[in-house]
Enzyme design. Sequence first.
Site, PDB file in Angstrom:
ATOM      1  N   SER A 139       0.940  -0.838  -0.058  1.00 23.34           N
ATOM      2  CA  SER A 139      -0.048  -0.341  -0.415  1.00 23.34           C
ATOM      3  C   SER A 139       1.054   0.821  -0.401  1.00 23.34           C
ATOM      4  O   SER A 139       0.782   2.713  -0.801  1.00 23.34           O
ATOM      5  CB  SER A 139      -1.078  -0.166   0.958  1.00 23.34           C
ATOM      6  OG  SER A 139      -2.264  -1.043   0.912  1.00 23.34           O
ATOM      7  N   ARG A 305     -36.272 -23.096  -8.298  1.00 22.62           N
ATOM      8  CA  ARG A 305     -36.023 -24.030  -7.602  1.00 22.62           C
ATOM      9  C   ARG A 305     -36.925 -23.561  -6.894  1.00 22.62           C
ATOM     10  O   ARG A 305     -37.337 -22.361  -5.573  1.00 22.62           O
ATOM     11  CB  ARG A 305     -34.341 -23.828  -7.509  1.00 22.62           C
ATOM     12  CG  ARG A 305     -34.204 -24.167  -5.240  1.00 22.62           C
ATOM     13  CD  ARG A 305     -33.669 -25.276  -5.564  1.00 22.62           C
ATOM     14  NE  ARG A 305     -33.977 -26.178  -4.715  1.00 22.62           N
ATOM     15  CZ  ARG A 305     -33.807 -27.659  -4.827  1.00 22.62           C
ATOM     16  NH1 ARG A 305     -33.675 -28.174  -5.916  1.00 22.62           N
ATOM     17  NH2 ARG A 305     -33.207 -28.754  -2.995  1.00 22.62           N
ATOM     18  N   GLY A 396     -26.550 -25.729  -1.751  1.00 20.34           N
ATOM     19  CA  GLY A 396     -25.944 -27.141  -2.911  1.00 20.34           C
ATOM     20  C   GLY A 396     -25.316 -26.772  -3.456  1.00 20.34           C
ATOM     21  O   GLY A 396     -24.332 -26.813  -4.680  1.00 20.34           O
ATOM     22  N   GLU A 419      -4.860  -3.096  -7.303  1.00 19.32           N
ATOM     23  CA  GLU A 419      -5.043  -1.620  -7.955  1.00 19.32           C
ATOM     24  C   GLU A 419      -5.528  -0.625  -6.370  1.00 19.32           C
ATOM     25  O   GLU A 419      -6.972  -0.228  -6.572  1.00 19.32           O
ATOM     26  CB  GLU A 419      -6.150  -1.727  -8.676  1.00 19.32           C
ATOM     27  CG  GLU A 419      -6.043  -1.916 -10.131  1.00 19.32           C
ATOM     28  CD  GLU A 419      -4.955  -1.278 -10.908  1.00 19.32           C
ATOM     29  OE1 GLU A 419      -4.950  -0.272  -9.914  1.00 19.32           O
ATOM     30  OE2 GLU A 419      -4.263  -1.737 -11.417  1.00 19.32           O
ATOM     31  N   ASP A 421      -5.633  -0.976  -2.151  1.00 22.19           N
ATOM     32  CA  ASP A 421      -6.124  -1.304  -1.014  1.00 22.19           C
ATOM     33  C   ASP A 421      -7.265  -0.790  -0.792  1.00 22.19           C
ATOM     34  O   ASP A 421      -7.327   0.584  -0.783  1.00 22.19           O
ATOM     35  CB  ASP A 421      -5.770  -2.306   0.526  1.00 22.19           C
ATOM     36  CG  ASP A 421      -6.369  -2.725   1.449  1.00 22.19           C
ATOM     37  OD1 ASP A 421      -6.857  -3.556   1.678  1.00 22.19           O
ATOM     38  OD2 ASP A 421      -7.099  -1.508   2.079  1.00 22.19           O
TER      39      ASP A 421
HETATM   40  C1  LIG Z   1      -3.243 -11.886  -7.467  1.00 24.03           C
HETATM   41  C2  LIG Z   1      -2.380 -10.877  -7.281  1.00 24.03           C
HETATM   42  C3  LIG Z   1      -2.416  -9.523  -8.450  1.00 24.03           C
HETATM   43  C4  LIG Z   1      -1.314  -8.561  -7.883  1.00 24.03           C
HETATM   44  N1  LIG Z   1      -0.829  -8.503  -9.495  1.00 24.03           N
HETATM   45  C5  LIG Z   1      -0.103  -7.288  -9.726  1.00 24.03           C
HETATM   46  C6  LIG Z   1       1.279  -6.622 -10.491  1.00 24.03           C
HETATM   47  O1  LIG Z   1       0.496  -7.599 -11.419  1.00 24.03           O
HETATM   48  N2  LIG Z   1       1.782  -5.203 -10.032  1.00 24.03           N
HETATM   49  C7  LIG Z   1       2.124  -5.173  -8.241  1.00 24.03           C
HETATM   50  O2  LIG Z   1       2.904  -4.010  -8.379  1.00 24.03           O
HETATM   51  N3  LIG Z   1       1.163  -5.669  -7.952  1.00 24.03           N
HETATM   52  C8  LIG Z   1       0.803  -6.333  -7.732  1.00 24.03           C
HETATM   53  N4  LIG Z   1      -0.090  -7.372  -6.292  1.00 24.03           N
HETATM   54  C9  LIG Z   1      -0.299  -6.555  -5.113  1.00 24.03           C
HETATM   55  C10 LIG Z   1      -1.450  -5.122  -4.805  1.00 24.03           C
HETATM   56  O3  LIG Z   1      -1.296  -4.286  -5.862  1.00 24.03           O
HETATM   57  C11 LIG Z   1      -0.832  -5.690  -3.173  1.00 24.03           C
HETATM   58  O4  LIG Z   1      -0.957  -6.924  -2.953  1.00 24.03           O
HETATM   59  C12 LIG Z   1      -1.549  -4.339  -2.318  1.00 24.03           C
HETATM   60  O5  LIG Z   1      -1.176  -3.017  -2.963  1.00 24.03           O
HETATM   61  C13 LIG Z   1      -1.866  -4.761  -1.147  1.00 24.03           C
HETATM   62  O6  LIG Z   1      -0.040  -4.386  -0.825  1.00 24.03           O
HETATM   63  P1  LIG Z   1       0.104  -5.210   1.008  1.00 24.03           P
HETATM   64  O7  LIG Z   1      -0.192  -6.646  -0.113  1.00 24.03           O
HETATM   65  O8  LIG Z   1       1.619  -5.065   1.092  1.00 24.03           O
HETATM   66  O9  LIG Z   1      -0.780  -5.095   1.146  1.00 24.03           O
HETATM   67  P2  LIG Z   1      -0.589  -3.922   3.255  1.00 24.03           P
HETATM   68  O10 LIG Z   1      -0.757  -2.765   2.257  1.00 24.03           O
HETATM   69  O11 LIG Z   1       0.044  -4.961   4.071  1.00 24.03           O
HETATM   70  O12 LIG Z   1      -1.684  -4.150   3.393  1.00 24.03           O
HETATM   71  C14 LIG Z   1      -2.889  -5.470   4.921  1.00 24.03           C
HETATM   72  C15 LIG Z   1      -3.576  -4.457   5.424  1.00 24.03           C
HETATM   73  O13 LIG Z   1      -3.621  -3.652   6.160  1.00 24.03           O
HETATM   74  C16 LIG Z   1      -4.789  -2.577   5.641  1.00 24.03           C
HETATM   75  N5  LIG Z   1      -3.233  -1.396   5.734  1.00 24.03           N
HETATM   76  C17 LIG Z   1      -2.602  -1.046   5.378  1.00 24.03           C
HETATM   77  N6  LIG Z   1      -2.593  -0.050   5.849  1.00 24.03           N
HETATM   78  C18 LIG Z   1      -3.300   0.894   6.390  1.00 24.03           C
HETATM   79  C19 LIG Z   1      -3.654   1.995   6.649  1.00 24.03           C
HETATM   80  N7  LIG Z   1      -2.774   3.271   6.868  1.00 24.03           N
HETATM   81  N8  LIG Z   1      -4.196   2.050   8.080  1.00 24.03           N
HETATM   82  C20 LIG Z   1      -5.113   1.169   7.626  1.00 24.03           C
HETATM   83  N9  LIG Z   1      -5.093   0.524   7.253  1.00 24.03           N
HETATM   84  C21 LIG Z   1      -4.406  -0.135   6.428  1.00 24.03           C
HETATM   85  C22 LIG Z   1      -4.753  -2.920   4.520  1.00 24.03           C
HETATM   86  O14 LIG Z   1      -5.896  -2.718   4.250  1.00 24.03           O
HETATM   87  C23 LIG Z   1      -5.323  -4.387   3.981  1.00 24.03           C
HETATM   88  O15 LIG Z   1      -6.364  -4.802   5.156  1.00 24.03           O
HETATM   89  C24 LIG Z   1      -1.401  -8.451  -6.616  1.00 24.03           C
HETATM   90  C25 LIG Z   1      -1.773  -8.725  -5.510  1.00 24.03           C
HETATM   91  C26 LIG Z   1      -2.214  -9.679  -6.300  1.00 24.03           C
HETATM   92  C27 LIG Z   1      -2.572 -10.856  -4.781  1.00 24.03           C
END
Ligand SMILES: Cc1cc2nc3c(=O)[nH]c(=O)nc-3n(C[C@H](O)[C@H](O)[C@H](O)COP(=O)(O)OP(=O)(O)OC[C@H]3O[C@@H](n4cnc5c(N)ncnc54)[C@H](O)[C@@H]3O)c2cc1C
Length: 648
Positions: A139, A305, A396, A419, A421
């Site tokens: 994030s 159903r 089911g 895209e 969180d």
């Molecule tokens: C299937 C998949 C495909 C992806 N494809 C790409 C890609 O092609 N290219 C790319 O660059 N990335 C990609 N991503 C990465 C994705 O964009 C990130 O997973 C996403 O931005 C979230 O980052 P993180 O996983 O580090 O979560 P974190 O940032 O660690 O967040 C974890 C949790 O903490 C919470 N949180 C974080 N900060 C705060 C805050 N300030 N206040 C309150 N709550 C907070 C969030 O709400 C979340 O619930 C992909 C991810 C997945 C799972």
Amino acid sequence: MVTAGDVQRALDGRWGWIREEVRTALCDPLFAPVFDMPMDEHRDRVLKQAQVIAEAPGPAYLFPKAVGGLGEVGAAVTAFETQAHGDLSLLVKTGVQWGLFGGAITHLGTEKHHERYLPDVMSLKLLGCFAMTETGHGSDVQSIRTTATYDAKTQQFVIHTPDDDARKDYIGNAARHGHAAVVFAQLMTQDECRGVHAFLVPIRGTDGRPCEGVSIEDCGHKAGLNGVDNGRLAFNQVRVPRDALLDRYGSVAEDGTYTSPIDNETRRFFTMLGTLVQGRVSISGAAVSATKSALTIAIRYALVRRQFKAPGTDREVPLLDFVQHQRRLLPALATTYALHFAQEELVAQLNEVFSTDSESDDVARRKLETLAAGLKATTTWHATHAIQTCREACGGAGYLSVNQLPQLRADTDVFTTFEGDNTVLLQLVAKTLLTNYQTEFGELDTIGTVRFVADQVVETVIERTGGRALVQRLIDAVPGRDEEQSLRDRGYQLSLFEWREKHLLDGVSRRLRAGISSGDDPFDVFNSAQDHVLAAARAHIDRLVLELFVAAIDRCEDEEVKGLLDLVCDLHALSMLERDRAWFLEHGRLTPARAKAVIATVNELCGLLRQHAEMLVDAFAIPDIVLAAPIALGDEAARQRAKGADQA
Ligand SMILES: Cc1cc2nc3c(=O)[nH]c(=O)nc-3n(C[C@H](O)[C@H](O)[C@H](O)COP(=O)(O)OP(=O)(O)OC[C@H]3O[C@@H](n4cnc5c(N)ncnc54)[C@H](O)[C@@H]3O)c2cc1C
């Protein structure tokens, strides 16, 4: 009599022609859904499907005419939204290729990059990745730690991953098919860090093996979207030429001198990210489409159903005749209609902002980014909840893979995370509202936002999006006291949603100001109000969604369709009010008696819409071949059984 075709015309809107083209294309058996394919086979199938789509005009609309594109982003995003009725792995794979990889080259690169790469990106000759997220930072992208250090002697950038935490993670197209990546890294030149920039870096050679210094790992099996090859990338002193820097917002001269049209590093970063907003808009549209697919399956099933006999008869009751079943499915359907029209406005704004004339309009851009962030959070959360409800509503049968719902649920789950969180996005929405769009989207960090709000003397302003005059007229027409209003008066509903947003925003502003004037730490001040901040953002989006639905109904030329959409809009508005009735009670805007009346009116509306439910889902016009769930296709035997029972 209103027909599904009449409603479909109202839904299809401005880019209806491309929706039709994609629906026709989806009827090719190549796009029929699969649910039990081994991961590698699924990945290959998705690539093959993408190659077929590359021949169709959809993706070309995303790219500038100068490089052979068709330059109409609204059409491209609408095509993507319609494609979301098919395999969502294919959707995400192509989204990474054209939307993210191609989008980054288009918006962050300059003419030389466009000419050199975009034709091959469009045709899939060059498959690529968008490598932003790192294991340690998702994030908080500004804190990523991959470096791109300029070496003036060789006029090259050295891309380097300092440790495992700085690996690029979850990257779509990386594990198998990608040959290049747009890599986001901290640009270092003349011993100074210039913040996050994007670089075009080859990751695989023509033999398919990783380039020298590049390590690639497969993320392996995921909860869904297993046709996409997500992987991890690490760089060990990988050298790329000076022009690998996508230099629209910052360039490095031969001697290493850095220049940028935007001085402030944070502002530059958020301007760069802002140009990539189409990805967020696309996922929001895909979430709406996936919800439509699930509702179509569950509602068609609920019509055939039957369970339990009505007392004193031999007749078993169709599920959709049970009030609770209506309550589970019909408000979700009404909200999906509301979100469809909100999405339509979002796509129109995207198209407007990215058409060449208005690209420089900063306020329009900020509004677009705010709406995109808020709506993406809302549509994807709605998808998650509504699809799960549909699964349960099919009992089911809903759990069988052949009926599509488990796959839809698994594939859309992550839409709330990638895209951007959702929780983080809503905070950005709130920060923009609190600063009255006076700063770049996301430009201010938490402390900056708190200080900005504390320095402001002006009250929060509620900015209306579509149908401003109409909404004002409806609100002005609401006379007197709340208790005298019909719950179904549109002006009354709008005024409640607007009042809540203003109340929440004013409340947050006051709390932040009070915290700062008491000398508290700005981070603690913001953090202690975080739930309040998020509630304000949600209220903002709820209000906009309702206003945009009202404006869409007003635009509708067919009076009968208008009347039906009015009912749908009532159900949407009142089920939102029902959901949040505790808040309205706490704040004196609903009496206990009126709160109960809201529940009764939702029941009544569900009853009224029950007879239109089938037509309302038929109007989504999802081709049978991609819907493919036997329970959704009106299994003939079930239909006959239902008919026989009705006649008995
Ligand atoms: C299937 C998949 C495909 C992806 N494809 C790409 C890609 O092609 N290219 C790319 O660059 N990335 C990609 N991503 C990465 C994705 O964009 C990130 O997973 C996403 O931005 C979230 O980052 P993180 O996983 O580090 O979560 P974190 O940032 O660690 O967040 C974890 C949790 O903490 C919470 N949180 C974080 N900060 C705060 C805050 N300030 N206040 C309150 N709550 C907070 C969030 O709400 C979340 O619930 C992909 C991810 C997945 C799972």
